[in-house]
Design an enzyme around this catalytic site. Structure first.
Site, PDB file in Angstrom:
ATOM      1  N   CYS A  64     -58.123  83.869 -27.120  1.00  0.00           N
ATOM      2  CA  CYS A  64     -58.933  82.683 -27.450  1.00  0.00           C
ATOM      3  C   CYS A  64     -59.317  82.629 -28.928  1.00  0.00           C
ATOM      4  CB  CYS A  64     -60.172  82.613 -26.558  1.00  0.00           C
ATOM      5  SG  CYS A  64     -61.360  83.955 -26.783  1.00  0.00           S
ATOM      6  N   HIS A 116     -65.891  84.308 -25.544  1.00  0.00           N
ATOM      7  CA  HIS A 116     -64.830  83.311 -25.383  1.00  0.00           C
ATOM      8  C   HIS A 116     -65.144  82.099 -26.253  1.00  0.00           C
ATOM      9  CE1 HIS A 116     -61.334  81.673 -23.418  1.00  0.00           C
ATOM     10  NE2 HIS A 116     -61.990  80.547 -23.165  1.00  0.00           N
ATOM     11  N   HIS A 132     -58.241  76.025 -25.504  1.00  0.00           N
ATOM     12  CA  HIS A 132     -58.515  77.461 -25.621  1.00  0.00           C
ATOM     13  C   HIS A 132     -57.371  78.233 -24.976  1.00  0.00           C
ATOM     14  CE1 HIS A 132     -59.971  78.100 -21.330  1.00  0.00           C
ATOM     15  NE2 HIS A 132     -59.778  76.786 -21.417  1.00  0.00           N
TER      16      HIS A 132
END
Length: 161
Positions: A64, A116, A132
């Site tokens: 990510c 994340h 992502h």
């Protein structure tokens, strides 16, 4: 007397030129930022379908933060390499103030710290869509309406003003 009038005229001309160029500068700056955001989104979404790879920063695989890192690097914007450090860059904004090009951060899998990140590609009144790299599906677009992301949302940062 002529000399004083001449100096006043020169001063007025320079002052008016300065204010005009400042207005153009602000308009140019907004245009450049819009261009930058458009290119960031294009760069990131061009990678949809690329597989997930821990530590990855290339078309052979992204994690990510690697996707975000290389996306911003494509516009000569330097970001840290991991999502925890990326969350310290820019200005934290409210969910309702989110815009395309902002970064969205999560604490997934019951993590106590941000782990994340995604790039916002669309904003509706109560939903944000972001690109992502997911561990299971690679580079995809997801939504804050999905329970997994709804429950792990941490913050939004504006890097490009």
């Amino acid at each position: 007397m002529k000399r004083i009038s001449y100096l006043i005229l020169i001063t007025v001309l320079f002052a008016s030129c300065k204010s005009a160029s400042t207005a153009v500068g602000n308009k140019e700056s907004k245009r450049e930022n819009s261009y930058t955001v458009t290119h960031l989104i294009e760069h990131a979404t061009d990678n949809i379908g690329v597989r997930y790879k821990a530590g990855g920063t290339t078309k052979s695989g992204y994690d990510c933060s690697g996707l975000v890192f290389t996306t911003f690097e494509s516009e000569n914007i330097k970001l840290p390499r991991n999502s925890f450090e990326q969350a310290k860059v820019g200005r934290i904004i409210k969910f309702n103030d989110a815009q395309k090009g902002d970064l969205i951060f999560f604490r997934t899998n019951r993590s106590k710290q941000i782990n994340h990140v995604g790039l916002i590609v669309e904003v509706k009144s109560d939903e944000i869509k972001f690109v992502h790299s997911s561990t299971s599906k690679g580079v995809i677009i997801s939504s804050t309406k999905e329970p997994y992301y709804q429950n792990s949302f941490a913050q939004i940062n504006r890097v490009v003003e």
